[in-house]
Design a protein around this motif. Structure first.
Motif, PDB file in Angstrom:
ATOM      1  N   ARG A 173      12.342 -16.260  -1.353  1.00 34.68           N
ATOM      2  CA  ARG A 173      13.683 -15.794  -1.016  1.00 34.68           C
ATOM      3  C   ARG A 173      14.717 -16.758  -1.583  1.00 34.68           C
ATOM      4  O   ARG A 173      15.472 -16.439  -2.477  1.00 34.68           O
ATOM      5  CB  ARG A 173      13.826 -15.635   0.502  1.00 34.68           C
ATOM      6  N   HIS A 174      14.726 -17.990  -1.062  1.00 36.40           N
ATOM      7  CA  HIS A 174      15.691 -18.983  -1.534  1.00 36.40           C
ATOM      8  C   HIS A 174      15.300 -19.553  -2.891  1.00 36.40           C
ATOM      9  O   HIS A 174      16.169 -19.923  -3.672  1.00 36.40           O
ATOM     10  CB  HIS A 174      15.846 -20.108  -0.499  1.00 36.40           C
ATOM     11  N   ASN A 175      14.021 -19.633  -3.158  1.00 37.11           N
ATOM     12  CA  ASN A 175      13.549 -20.087  -4.469  1.00 37.11           C
ATOM     13  C   ASN A 175      13.513 -18.906  -5.430  1.00 37.11           C
ATOM     14  O   ASN A 175      12.465 -18.556  -5.979  1.00 37.11           O
ATOM     15  CB  ASN A 175      12.160 -20.725  -4.351  1.00 37.11           C
ATOM     16  N   THR A 176      14.658 -18.271  -5.644  1.00 36.93           N
ATOM     17  CA  THR A 176      14.781 -17.144  -6.560  1.00 36.93           C
ATOM     18  C   THR A 176      16.067 -17.292  -7.364  1.00 36.93           C
ATOM     19  O   THR A 176      17.005 -17.975  -6.952  1.00 36.93           O
ATOM     20  CB  THR A 176      14.816 -15.799  -5.811  1.00 36.93           C
ATOM     21  N   VAL A 177      16.089 -16.637  -8.519  1.00 38.66           N
ATOM     22  CA  VAL A 177      17.270 -16.728  -9.383  1.00 38.66           C
ATOM     23  C   VAL A 177      18.505 -16.195  -8.669  1.00 38.66           C
ATOM     24  O   VAL A 177      19.581 -16.814  -8.701  1.00 38.66           O
ATOM     25  CB  VAL A 177      17.037 -15.949 -10.695  1.00 38.66           C
ATOM     26  N   ILE A 178      18.374 -15.053  -8.004  1.00 41.44           N
ATOM     27  CA  ILE A 178      19.513 -14.432  -7.325  1.00 41.44           C
ATOM     28  C   ILE A 178      20.113 -15.367  -6.282  1.00 41.44           C
ATOM     29  O   ILE A 178      21.334 -15.525  -6.191  1.00 41.44           O
ATOM     30  CB  ILE A 178      19.075 -13.108  -6.660  1.00 41.44           C
ATOM     31  N   PHE A 179      19.257 -16.014  -5.489  1.00 45.11           N
ATOM     32  CA  PHE A 179      19.761 -16.900  -4.443  1.00 45.11           C
ATOM     33  C   PHE A 179      20.388 -18.156  -5.037  1.00 45.11           C
ATOM     34  O   PHE A 179      21.415 -18.630  -4.560  1.00 45.11           O
ATOM     35  CB  PHE A 179      18.631 -17.258  -3.462  1.00 45.11           C
ATOM     36  N   ILE A 180      19.771 -18.723  -6.047  1.00 41.75           N
ATOM     37  CA  ILE A 180      20.318 -19.943  -6.647  1.00 41.75           C
ATOM     38  C   ILE A 180      21.658 -19.665  -7.308  1.00 41.75           C
ATOM     39  O   ILE A 180      22.614 -20.451  -7.163  1.00 41.75           O
ATOM     40  CB  ILE A 180      19.315 -20.531  -7.655  1.00 41.75           C
ATOM     41  N   LEU A 181      21.776 -18.543  -8.012  1.00 40.13           N
ATOM     42  CA  LEU A 181      23.055 -18.199  -8.629  1.00 40.13           C
ATOM     43  C   LEU A 181      24.129 -17.978  -7.572  1.00 40.13           C
ATOM     44  O   LEU A 181      25.281 -18.384  -7.741  1.00 40.13           O
ATOM     45  CB  LEU A 181      22.908 -16.945  -9.494  1.00 40.13           C
ATOM     46  N   GLY A 182      23.749 -17.329  -6.473  1.00 38.46           N
ATOM     47  CA  GLY A 182      24.729 -17.070  -5.428  1.00 38.46           C
ATOM     48  C   GLY A 182      25.141 -18.306  -4.674  1.00 38.46           C
ATOM     49  O   GLY A 182      26.332 -18.545  -4.425  1.00 38.46           O
ATOM     50  N   LYS A 183      24.163 -19.131  -4.327  1.00 40.54           N
ATOM     51  CA  LYS A 183      24.440 -20.290  -3.485  1.00 40.54           C
ATOM     52  C   LYS A 183      25.003 -21.463  -4.261  1.00 40.54           C
ATOM     53  O   LYS A 183      25.926 -22.151  -3.797  1.00 40.54           O
ATOM     54  CB  LYS A 183      23.148 -20.707  -2.770  1.00 40.54           C
ATOM     55  N   GLU A 184      24.468 -21.727  -5.456  1.00 42.55           N
ATOM     56  CA  GLU A 184      24.844 -22.930  -6.186  1.00 42.55           C
ATOM     57  C   GLU A 184      25.872 -22.678  -7.297  1.00 42.55           C
ATOM     58  O   GLU A 184      26.502 -23.618  -7.774  1.00 42.55           O
ATOM     59  CB  GLU A 184      23.590 -23.584  -6.773  1.00 42.55           C
ATOM     60  N   HIS A 185      26.015 -21.414  -7.711  1.00 43.34           N
ATOM     61  CA  HIS A 185      26.956 -21.108  -8.788  1.00 43.34           C
ATOM     62  C   HIS A 185      28.027 -20.102  -8.358  1.00 43.34           C
ATOM     63  O   HIS A 185      28.844 -19.685  -9.178  1.00 43.34           O
ATOM     64  CB  HIS A 185      26.203 -20.569 -10.004  1.00 43.34           C
ATOM     65  N   ASN A 186      27.995 -19.726  -7.077  1.00 45.14           N
ATOM     66  CA  ASN A 186      28.976 -18.784  -6.519  1.00 45.14           C
ATOM     67  C   ASN A 186      29.021 -17.470  -7.296  1.00 45.14           C
ATOM     68  O   ASN A 186      30.073 -16.849  -7.429  1.00 45.14           O
ATOM     69  CB  ASN A 186      30.374 -19.416  -6.492  1.00 45.14           C
ATOM     70  N   MET A 187      27.878 -17.048  -7.808  1.00 43.29           N
ATOM     71  CA  MET A 187      27.783 -15.768  -8.503  1.00 43.29           C
ATOM     72  C   MET A 187      27.059 -14.793  -7.579  1.00 43.29           C
ATOM     73  O   MET A 187      25.832 -14.775  -7.509  1.00 43.29           O
ATOM     74  CB  MET A 187      27.025 -15.926  -9.820  1.00 43.29           C
ATOM     75  N   LYS A 188      27.839 -13.995  -6.864  1.00 43.11           N
ATOM     76  CA  LYS A 188      27.277 -13.114  -5.848  1.00 43.11           C
ATOM     77  C   LYS A 188      27.404 -11.652  -6.275  1.00 43.11           C
ATOM     78  O   LYS A 188      28.139 -11.326  -7.192  1.00 43.11           O
ATOM     79  CB  LYS A 188      27.984 -13.352  -4.515  1.00 43.11           C
ATOM     80  N   GLU A 189      26.697 -10.801  -5.550  1.00 47.37           N
ATOM     81  CA  GLU A 189      26.723  -9.366  -5.819  1.00 47.37           C
ATOM     82  C   GLU A 189      26.297  -9.036  -7.247  1.00 47.37           C
ATOM     83  O   GLU A 189      26.854  -8.128  -7.875  1.00 47.37           O
ATOM     84  CB  GLU A 189      28.124  -8.794  -5.533  1.00 47.37           C
ATOM     85  N   LEU A 190      25.333  -9.766  -7.775  1.00 47.84           N
ATOM     86  CA  LEU A 190      24.834  -9.482  -9.114  1.00 47.84           C
ATOM     87  C   LEU A 190      23.811  -8.340  -9.070  1.00 47.84           C
ATOM     88  O   LEU A 190      23.127  -8.141  -8.071  1.00 47.84           O
ATOM     89  CB  LEU A 190      24.191 -10.725  -9.729  1.00 47.84           C
ATOM     90  N   HIS A 191      23.715  -7.623 -10.181  1.00 48.35           N
ATOM     91  CA  HIS A 191      22.795  -6.494 -10.270  1.00 48.35           C
ATOM     92  C   HIS A 191      21.785  -6.758 -11.383  1.00 48.35           C
ATOM     93  O   HIS A 191      22.156  -7.092 -12.505  1.00 48.35           O
ATOM     94  CB  HIS A 191      23.562  -5.197 -10.567  1.00 48.35           C
ATOM     95  N   THR A 192      20.517  -6.600 -11.055  1.00 59.02           N
ATOM     96  CA  THR A 192      19.486  -6.860 -12.054  1.00 59.02           C
ATOM     97  C   THR A 192      19.469  -5.746 -13.098  1.00 59.02           C
ATOM     98  O   THR A 192      19.548  -4.562 -12.764  1.00 59.02           O
ATOM     99  CB  THR A 192      18.092  -6.962 -11.412  1.00 59.02           C
ATOM    100  N   ILE A 193      19.392  -6.135 -14.351  1.00 63.01           N
ATOM    101  CA  ILE A 193      19.285  -5.192 -15.460  1.00 63.01           C
ATOM    102  C   ILE A 193      17.826  -5.048 -15.879  1.00 63.01           C
ATOM    103  O   ILE A 193      17.345  -3.955 -16.155  1.00 63.01           O
ATOM    104  CB  ILE A 193      20.139  -5.671 -16.652  1.00 63.01           C
ATOM    105  N   HIS A 194      17.124  -6.141 -15.906  1.00 63.46           N
ATOM    106  CA  HIS A 194      15.695  -6.153 -16.202  1.00 63.46           C
ATOM    107  C   HIS A 194      15.086  -7.320 -15.432  1.00 63.46           C
ATOM    108  O   HIS A 194      15.799  -8.122 -14.842  1.00 63.46           O
ATOM    109  CB  HIS A 194      15.441  -6.303 -17.701  1.00 63.46           C
ATOM    110  N   ARG A 195      13.760  -7.394 -15.410  1.00 60.97           N
ATOM    111  CA  ARG A 195      13.095  -8.470 -14.686  1.00 60.97           C
ATOM    112  C   ARG A 195      12.101  -9.165 -15.603  1.00 60.97           C
ATOM    113  O   ARG A 195      11.667  -8.607 -16.607  1.00 60.97           O
ATOM    114  CB  ARG A 195      12.368  -7.925 -13.445  1.00 60.97           C
ATOM    115  N   LEU A 196      11.735 -10.366 -15.216  1.00 52.21           N
ATOM    116  CA  LEU A 196      10.688 -11.115 -15.908  1.00 52.21           C
ATOM    117  C   LEU A 196       9.628 -11.504 -14.888  1.00 52.21           C
ATOM    118  O   LEU A 196       9.929 -11.687 -13.707  1.00 52.21           O
ATOM    119  CB  LEU A 196      11.247 -12.394 -16.549  1.00 52.21           C
ATOM    120  N   ASP A 197       8.397 -11.649 -15.348  1.00 54.28           N
ATOM    121  CA  ASP A 197       7.361 -12.205 -14.477  1.00 54.28           C
ATOM    122  C   ASP A 197       7.843 -13.527 -13.902  1.00 54.28           C
ATOM    123  O   ASP A 197       8.612 -14.260 -14.530  1.00 54.28           O
ATOM    124  CB  ASP A 197       6.078 -12.501 -15.260  1.00 54.28           C
TER     125      ASP A 197
END
Length: 467
Positions: A173-197
């Motif tokens: 949960r917290h160890n994820t790109v979405i959480f790190i971008l939101g918490k540490e870079h203030n980039m919230k409400e992002l939408h995934t376009i594609h995913r990687l393993d």
């Protein structure tokens, strides 16, 4: 879906008030009023209340998350209707003994339609709403930082480190790109376009609006995006261009294992060798379709699996490690062999599989389908079979209904807290090596109409790299 973490003590107070109005459920479920379901917002959205659940820290080259309490919510699954809570827990969620669930219920750690349940003989009804608070432990990831490649008013592009999932999934949960971008870079409400393993690094794009996300996803789906990956594979890869069009079948959504099989989906990958150092080759990969693990499965089929692929380059696939699709095992036998191999190596976290998951897999129970849209990239995240499990009790009901204990009930354990009913707290796991969390597969470039995003070659892909 969006989940809001509630304060366990405040909620305990609320439930206490309800308890004074009507006693804790113990009527076996007869005569219970079940309120109509409320509409829940689709999609995943996280805010400050989620980011403040816990904190991360760096240790031994790893990014770790302190254990934390988290609320899980779900409506009653169809197959649970008419069954008692005790029956559901004992038959489906067997990672803990039945006595554990009884103790948890007596402690008031399970709520049904927001009322505490102390009697597990309650029979579940359609639209029943279950909520529990679990003591959550996340596996560590590498401490490599997220590098921002580009940002505009529409798009955010990052260079994702290996071992870091894109969005909350499985135990992460917290160890994820979405959480790190939101918490540490203030980039919230992002939408995934594609995913990687999770183990794949490289170019990862996010949209800032649903409209841009839909437009970009359509480009990827319509194959109007050129994708380049680079990997290091075993042996001397052919010098000429190689095209593999073997169909790919998903063996298990649960742990994300695929194989070449006639009943699989049409797939196509083109490979081009860049270099050979006498032991391994650096290969560029051009996936034309976006099947799960497509690049990895096709390389295995060609007899040149990725050097450190923990799934497709193991003895579990037989003496030839799956070359030419010669596996000579049923899907069930293959899964069992893979799991046993990782159990012996104490590396089940690589598969994102816990001991509780093994019970389901070994019992032959069917897996729920993944509600997430199919990935448009060549390597989608296989762990995403239940979108963070924020929408399901599946994995977490086994740890069922833990309320926030008082400080007197907790002891320090490293950098986190110990919960007296949490089985994970009783296990001391050695740290993995950061090297073991890196796989030599990297999304090098994504290019389409009006955009072109790329990264530098990883160190392991350079000509002078020495293993």
């Amino acid at each position: 879906m969006s989940l809001k973490r509630k304060d366990p003590e405040a909620e305990a107070g609320k439930s206490g008030d309800r308890g004074r109005r009507k006693k804790a459920r113990g009527d076996g479920g007869e005569g219970r009023y079940v309120p109509p379901p409320t509409k829940r917002r689709a999609g995943v959205s996280f805010g400050d209340e989620h980011f403040s659940e816990t904190e991360s820290y760096i240790e031994n080259g790893l990014r770790k998350v302190r254990p934390y309490y988290f609320d899980f919510e779900t409506y009653c699954k169809g197959r649970w209707v008419g069954k008692s809570l005790l029956d559901v827990f004992s038959k489906e969620f067997r990672s803990e003994p039945v006595e554990y669930y009884r103790r948890a219920a007596r402690a008031g750690r399970l709520r049904l339609n927001e009322d505490t349940v102390q009697d597990l003989s309650v029979v579940l009804k359609d639209n029943d709403f279950l909520r529990n608070t679990v003591h959550r432990h996340e596996p560590p990831v590498t401490a490599q930082p997220l590098h921002l490649l580009a940002e505009s008013e529409d798009i955010v592009v990052v260079d994702k480190p290996s071992s870091l999932p894109v969005h909350p999934c499985g135990r992460f949960r917290h160890n994820t790109v979405i959480f790190i971008l939101g918490k540490e870079h203030n980039m919230k409400e992002l939408h995934t376009i594609h995913r990687l393993d999770r183990l794949t690094s490289g170019v990862l794009m996010f949209a800032k609006t649903p409209e841009v996300s839909k437009k970009m996803a359509e480009l990827v789906r319509e194959r109007k995006v050129e994708k380049e990956y680079v990997c290091r594979v075993c042996g001397e890869f052919p010098e000429e261009m190689v095209t593999c069009e073997e169909p790919i079948l998903v063996v298990s959504y649960k742990i994300g294992v695929c194989r070449v099989h006639p009943k699989g989906k049409t797939s196509k990958t083109v490979f081009q060798r860049l270099s050979y150092n006498g032991k391994s080759s650096v290969v560029k990969c051009f996936p034309h379709t976006g099947r799960t693990h497509q690049i990895r499965v096709h390389l295995q089929y060609l007899g040149h699996p990725i050097v450190n692929d923990p799934i497709y380059n193991t003895e579990a696939w037989g003496p030839n490690r799956g070359k030419k699709g010669e596996i000579n095992m049923t899907n069930e036998e293959l899964l069992r062999t893979l799991i046993e191999e990782h159990k012996s190596k104490q590396s089940l976290d690589i598969l994102d599989v816990g001991e509780d998951d093994l019970l389901v897999l070994n019992s032959g129970q069917s897996e729920d389908g993944c509600p997430c849209p199919p990935s448009a990239s060549g390597t989608e995240d296989p762990a995403c079979t239940r979108q963070d499990k924020d929408v399901s009790l599946a994995k977490d009901a086994e740890e069922v209904a833990i309320k926030n204990p008082s400080d007197a009930d907790m002891e320090g354990k490293g950098h986190g807290l110990v919960d007296p009913l949490c089985g994970e707290c009783k296990i001391i796991r050695p740290d993995p090596s950061p090297k073991d969390l890196v796989m030599y597969l990297h999304a090098l470039r994504y290019r389409g109409e009006g955009f072109d995003y790329s990264t530098k070659l990883p160190e392991w892909a350079k000509d002078n790299w020495i293993e």
